[in-house]
Design a protein around this motif. Structure first.
Motif, PDB file in Angstrom:
ATOM      1  N   ALA A 138       7.411 -36.923  27.360  1.00  0.00           N
ATOM      2  CA  ALA A 138       8.497 -36.484  26.480  1.00  0.00           C
ATOM      3  C   ALA A 138       8.160 -36.624  25.006  1.00  0.00           C
ATOM      4  O   ALA A 138       8.939 -36.182  24.157  1.00  0.00           O
ATOM      5  CB  ALA A 138       9.768 -37.277  26.779  1.00  0.00           C
ATOM      6  N   LEU A 139       7.005 -37.216  24.686  1.00  0.00           N
ATOM      7  CA  LEU A 139       6.624 -37.434  23.296  1.00  0.00           C
ATOM      8  C   LEU A 139       5.247 -36.866  23.023  1.00  0.00           C
ATOM      9  O   LEU A 139       4.281 -37.177  23.720  1.00  0.00           O
ATOM     10  CB  LEU A 139       6.635 -38.935  22.966  1.00  0.00           C
ATOM     11  CG  LEU A 139       6.101 -39.339  21.595  1.00  0.00           C
ATOM     12  CD1 LEU A 139       6.977 -38.776  20.482  1.00  0.00           C
ATOM     13  CD2 LEU A 139       6.025 -40.858  21.483  1.00  0.00           C
ATOM     14  N   VAL A 140       5.162 -36.026  22.000  1.00  0.00           N
ATOM     15  CA  VAL A 140       3.898 -35.483  21.505  1.00  0.00           C
ATOM     16  C   VAL A 140       3.627 -36.093  20.141  1.00  0.00           C
ATOM     17  O   VAL A 140       4.455 -35.965  19.234  1.00  0.00           O
ATOM     18  CB  VAL A 140       3.949 -33.943  21.388  1.00  0.00           C
ATOM     19  CG1 VAL A 140       2.716 -33.417  20.665  1.00  0.00           C
ATOM     20  CG2 VAL A 140       4.080 -33.299  22.753  1.00  0.00           C
ATOM     21  N   THR A 141       2.503 -36.781  19.989  1.00  0.00           N
ATOM     22  CA  THR A 141       2.137 -37.341  18.693  1.00  0.00           C
ATOM     23  C   THR A 141       1.040 -36.498  18.051  1.00  0.00           C
ATOM     24  O   THR A 141       0.369 -35.714  18.713  1.00  0.00           O
ATOM     25  CB  THR A 141       1.663 -38.796  18.837  1.00  0.00           C
ATOM     26  OG1 THR A 141       0.544 -38.842  19.728  1.00  0.00           O
ATOM     27  CG2 THR A 141       2.779 -39.678  19.373  1.00  0.00           C
ATOM     28  N   GLY A 142       0.863 -36.693  16.749  1.00  0.00           N
ATOM     29  CA  GLY A 142      -0.134 -35.900  16.030  1.00  0.00           C
ATOM     30  C   GLY A 142       0.243 -34.440  15.922  1.00  0.00           C
ATOM     31  O   GLY A 142      -0.624 -33.573  15.741  1.00  0.00           O
ATOM     32  N   GLY A 143       1.530 -34.145  16.010  1.00  0.00           N
ATOM     33  CA  GLY A 143       2.005 -32.763  15.933  1.00  0.00           C
ATOM     34  C   GLY A 143       3.017 -32.607  14.811  1.00  0.00           C
ATOM     35  O   GLY A 143       4.191 -32.929  14.989  1.00  0.00           O
ATOM     36  N   ARG A 144       2.582 -32.146  13.677  1.00  0.00           N
ATOM     37  CA  ARG A 144       3.462 -32.018  12.506  1.00  0.00           C
ATOM     38  C   ARG A 144       4.123 -30.651  12.517  1.00  0.00           C
ATOM     39  O   ARG A 144       3.452 -29.619  12.365  1.00  0.00           O
ATOM     40  CB  ARG A 144       2.662 -32.230  11.213  1.00  0.00           C
ATOM     41  CG  ARG A 144       3.510 -32.121   9.935  1.00  0.00           C
ATOM     42  CD  ARG A 144       2.678 -32.504   8.723  1.00  0.00           C
ATOM     43  NE  ARG A 144       1.511 -31.670   8.577  1.00  0.00           N
ATOM     44  CZ  ARG A 144       1.486 -30.490   7.945  1.00  0.00           C
ATOM     45  NH1 ARG A 144       2.610 -30.005   7.414  1.00  0.00           N
ATOM     46  NH2 ARG A 144       0.366 -29.799   7.848  1.00  0.00           N
ATOM     47  N   LEU A 145       5.447 -30.637  12.683  1.00  0.00           N
ATOM     48  CA  LEU A 145       6.179 -29.379  12.618  1.00  0.00           C
ATOM     49  C   LEU A 145       6.173 -28.868  11.184  1.00  0.00           C
ATOM     50  O   LEU A 145       6.451 -29.620  10.250  1.00  0.00           O
ATOM     51  CB  LEU A 145       7.605 -29.571  13.108  1.00  0.00           C
ATOM     52  CG  LEU A 145       8.412 -28.287  13.296  1.00  0.00           C
ATOM     53  CD1 LEU A 145       9.311 -28.392  14.508  1.00  0.00           C
ATOM     54  CD2 LEU A 145       9.250 -27.979  12.063  1.00  0.00           C
ATOM     55  N   VAL A 146       5.836 -27.598  11.009  1.00  0.00           N
ATOM     56  CA  VAL A 146       5.718 -27.045   9.660  1.00  0.00           C
ATOM     57  C   VAL A 146       6.791 -26.015   9.340  1.00  0.00           C
ATOM     58  O   VAL A 146       7.142 -25.824   8.168  1.00  0.00           O
ATOM     59  CB  VAL A 146       4.317 -26.436   9.437  1.00  0.00           C
ATOM     60  CG1 VAL A 146       3.266 -27.527   9.444  1.00  0.00           C
ATOM     61  CG2 VAL A 146       3.992 -25.377  10.494  1.00  0.00           C
ATOM     62  N   ARG A 147       7.347 -25.353  10.348  1.00  0.00           N
ATOM     63  CA  ARG A 147       8.403 -24.371  10.100  1.00  0.00           C
ATOM     64  C   ARG A 147       8.970 -23.914  11.439  1.00  0.00           C
ATOM     65  O   ARG A 147       8.440 -24.252  12.508  1.00  0.00           O
ATOM     66  CB  ARG A 147       7.879 -23.153   9.337  1.00  0.00           C
ATOM     67  CG  ARG A 147       6.823 -22.342  10.070  1.00  0.00           C
ATOM     68  CD  ARG A 147       6.267 -21.218   9.209  1.00  0.00           C
ATOM     69  NE  ARG A 147       5.219 -20.482   9.894  1.00  0.00           N
ATOM     70  CZ  ARG A 147       5.408 -19.417  10.673  1.00  0.00           C
ATOM     71  NH1 ARG A 147       6.658 -18.948  10.846  1.00  0.00           N
ATOM     72  NH2 ARG A 147       4.405 -18.811  11.260  1.00  0.00           N
ATOM     73  N   TYR A 148      10.043 -23.159  11.354  1.00  0.00           N
ATOM     74  CA  TYR A 148      10.611 -22.587  12.568  1.00  0.00           C
ATOM     75  C   TYR A 148      11.033 -21.149  12.294  1.00  0.00           C
ATOM     76  O   TYR A 148      11.224 -20.733  11.143  1.00  0.00           O
ATOM     77  CB  TYR A 148      11.797 -23.410  13.081  1.00  0.00           C
ATOM     78  CG  TYR A 148      13.027 -23.351  12.193  1.00  0.00           C
ATOM     79  CD1 TYR A 148      13.940 -22.294  12.289  1.00  0.00           C
ATOM     80  CD2 TYR A 148      13.286 -24.355  11.260  1.00  0.00           C
ATOM     81  CE1 TYR A 148      15.069 -22.235  11.477  1.00  0.00           C
ATOM     82  CE2 TYR A 148      14.406 -24.306  10.451  1.00  0.00           C
ATOM     83  CZ  TYR A 148      15.287 -23.244  10.558  1.00  0.00           C
ATOM     84  OH  TYR A 148      16.403 -23.182   9.751  1.00  0.00           O
ATOM     85  N   GLU A 149      11.189 -20.391  13.360  1.00  0.00           N
ATOM     86  CA  GLU A 149      11.758 -19.045  13.325  1.00  0.00           C
ATOM     87  C   GLU A 149      12.757 -18.951  14.467  1.00  0.00           C
ATOM     88  O   GLU A 149      12.697 -19.724  15.425  1.00  0.00           O
ATOM     89  CB  GLU A 149      10.678 -17.970  13.510  1.00  0.00           C
ATOM     90  CG  GLU A 149       9.644 -17.928  12.403  1.00  0.00           C
ATOM     91  CD  GLU A 149       8.538 -16.922  12.704  1.00  0.00           C
ATOM     92  OE1 GLU A 149       8.498 -16.420  13.868  1.00  0.00           O
ATOM     93  OE2 GLU A 149       7.720 -16.645  11.820  1.00  0.00           O
ATOM     94  N   GLN A 150      13.678 -17.979  14.370  1.00  0.00           N
ATOM     95  CA  GLN A 150      14.651 -17.785  15.434  1.00  0.00           C
ATOM     96  C   GLN A 150      14.717 -16.330  15.842  1.00  0.00           C
ATOM     97  O   GLN A 150      14.619 -15.432  15.004  1.00  0.00           O
ATOM     98  CB  GLN A 150      16.044 -18.256  14.993  1.00  0.00           C
ATOM     99  CG  GLN A 150      16.117 -19.739  14.701  1.00  0.00           C
ATOM    100  CD  GLN A 150      17.541 -20.233  14.623  1.00  0.00           C
ATOM    101  OE1 GLN A 150      18.231 -20.319  15.636  1.00  0.00           O
ATOM    102  NE2 GLN A 150      17.988 -20.578  13.414  1.00  0.00           N
ATOM    103  N   VAL A 192       3.865 -25.902  15.007  1.00  0.00           N
ATOM    104  CA  VAL A 192       3.291 -27.228  14.795  1.00  0.00           C
ATOM    105  C   VAL A 192       1.857 -27.058  14.319  1.00  0.00           C
ATOM    106  O   VAL A 192       1.090 -26.258  14.882  1.00  0.00           O
ATOM    107  CB  VAL A 192       3.338 -28.048  16.099  1.00  0.00           C
ATOM    108  CG1 VAL A 192       2.585 -29.364  15.946  1.00  0.00           C
ATOM    109  CG2 VAL A 192       4.783 -28.308  16.503  1.00  0.00           C
ATOM    110  N   ALA A 193       1.489 -27.794  13.268  1.00  0.00           N
ATOM    111  CA  ALA A 193       0.145 -27.692  12.695  1.00  0.00           C
ATOM    112  C   ALA A 193      -0.910 -27.984  13.765  1.00  0.00           C
ATOM    113  O   ALA A 193      -0.811 -28.952  14.513  1.00  0.00           O
ATOM    114  CB  ALA A 193      -0.004 -28.676  11.536  1.00  0.00           C
ATOM    115  N   GLY A 194      -1.910 -27.106  13.847  1.00  0.00           N
ATOM    116  CA  GLY A 194      -3.010 -27.296  14.782  1.00  0.00           C
ATOM    117  C   GLY A 194      -2.772 -26.760  16.166  1.00  0.00           C
ATOM    118  O   GLY A 194      -3.688 -26.739  16.994  1.00  0.00           O
TER     119      GLY A 194
END
Length: 432
Positions: A130-142, A155-157
């Motif tokens: 349930a947890l992802v580390t090292g994942g920086r959210l940078v933006r979203y779209e809908q 998420v970056a990368g």
């Protein structure tokens, strides 16, 4: 497990695994909504940070999540708040937590210990996937077309976005979710106060359960309180903060700091602001000199937003309403946010739930933000300083007690809820 090894997209994606994000995941799970994924920018969630306070409103919620026993083992049940002159004289004292009539304590605790409790509970109850580390959210779209709305969180990368039904932005004062929602807002706002903080092993002072605010003017103040119970020899971890007004906003160095404002500083830089201070119950100079690390950062917040929701995206905690730390209430408000949001999602469709959550929480946190900015004790403290610059033995010889009501009023406002109202409120726990 691979960070991206989930077999399907989550219904709910939480950006940020701090106190707000972890409590949100636990609250959703407790409400029967467990198709949840947390995405955290830090690659390793290690024990970091300093002391924080959990107000009774937050402790109630963590208790109802089944975390009371774990908290009691690592935290200090704060019993009093005291204001002292820089030469030691007591200006004001008031009860806190259970001593003030709440059914739940106020806790002082090391942030790392609290985060460990929440993280362990998330992994146990929702599973490690349930947890992802090292994942920086940078933006979203809908996708706002016909049918069920879909959020795509980048998420970056990661080669492609996460798709979800609901994105919860719990990614802090520099929230990428907030920046996508309000792209022209700009950086956080500074008030010209620089803060130094650290955690030092030392002897418990007074009754071992008191938070003290020392200093009698609006330019320099210090705060100290224990964040662990004393051991057999009376030793504990003491959290301390020194703040000094050094300007009118963010200086050039702080403005460049972005999310990396926490810079190391030598003890001499802090002690220079406390020359001549003395106390017969607290060796503040020794505590500062003995700190293994001292962090320096500006006091910052953001202006209130006109709204926290963008279709199926919602803000929570510091991403929605960062507060000055002067009221010891930022983490507590994130916990309350999490519980209210989970409660509404369990009882209403998503659109109605987000509307009800925002209606319940945004006005209250806007009032709290204004109360934190006013710093109402300062006029009273300045008056004491002007009348007794060399200190005093009895505050009643300086000011009548009713003149100190400004301090009592301020502490009530930044706490946000009185004991009677909290004790009488119905539970936000969901029967599943």
């Amino acid at each position: 497990m691979s960070p991206y090894g989930r077999k399907k997209s989550p219904s709910i994606l939480i950006a940020g695994a701090g106190i707000g994000g972890l409590t949100t995941a636990l609250s959703l799970h407790a409400a029967g909504l467990d198709d949840v994924l947390l995405v955290e920018a830090c690659p390793n969630l290690r024990a970091v940070g300093a002391g924080i306070n959990l107000q009774p409103a937050a402790v109630r919620e963590l208790t109802e999540l089944g975390l009371a026993e774990a908290l009691e083992k690592v935290a200090v049940a704060t019993a009093r708040l005291e204001y002292h002159h820089r030469y030691g004289g007591l200006i004001w004292s008031e009860p806190r937590g259970r001593a003030a009539g709440y059914n739940w304590p106020q806790y002082s605790v090391h942030r790392a210990h609290l985060q460990d409790i929440l993280l362990s509970a998330v992994r146990e109850r929702l599973g490690p996937e349930a947890l992802v580390t090292g994942g920086r959210l940078v933006r979203y779209e809908q996708d706002r077309g016909q049918g069920r709305p879909t959020v795509r969180a980048y998420v970056a990368g990661r080669p492609g976005p996460f798709s979800c039904d609901l994105l919860i932005g719990a990614d802090g004062i520099n929230s990428a979710v907030r920046a996508t929602m309000y792209p022209h807002e700009g950086p956080p706002l500074g008030n010209g106060i620089c803060m130094w903080r650290g955690v030092t092993e030392g002897s418990a002072f007074l009754d071992g359960r008191t938070m003290v605010i020392v200093g009698c003017n609006a330019r320099v103040k210090a705060v100290a309180y224990p964040v662990t119970p004393p051991d057999g020899s009376g030793r504990c971890l003491l959290n301390w903060v020194v703040e000094s007004r050094t300007g009118d906003g963010l200086d050039e160095e702080d403005a460049r700091g972005g999310a990396d404002w926490d810079r190391a500083a030598p003890p001499e830089e802090v002690l220079a602001h406390l020359r001549g201070w003395r106390s017969d119950f607290l060796d503040l100079h020794g505590i500062i000199a003995g700190a293994p690390r001292i962090g320096r950062y500006p006091m910052i917040d953001r202006d209130p937003l006109p709204g926290w929701t963008d279709d199926r995206v919602v803000l929570l905690g510091d991403a929605a309403h960062p507060l000055y730390p002067t009221g010891s209430n930022g983490a507590s408000q994130a916990v309350v946010d999490a519980r209210v949001l989970a409660y509404e999602l369990a009882h209403h469709d998503v659109d109605e739930a987000l509307s009800r959550y925002e209606a319940a929480r945004r006005p209250q946190t806007t009032r709290l933000l204004a109360a934190h900015r006013r710093l109402e004790p300062d006029p009273v403290l300045r008056q004491v300083e002007s009348l007794a610059p060399d200190g005093f033995l009895d505050i009643r010889h300086v000011l009548p007690e009713d003149s100190l009501d400004g301090i009592k009023s301020c502490t009530r406002q930044v706490t946000g809820v009185d004991a009677t109202a909290l004790n009488a409120r119905s539970s936000w726990s969901v029967a599943v």
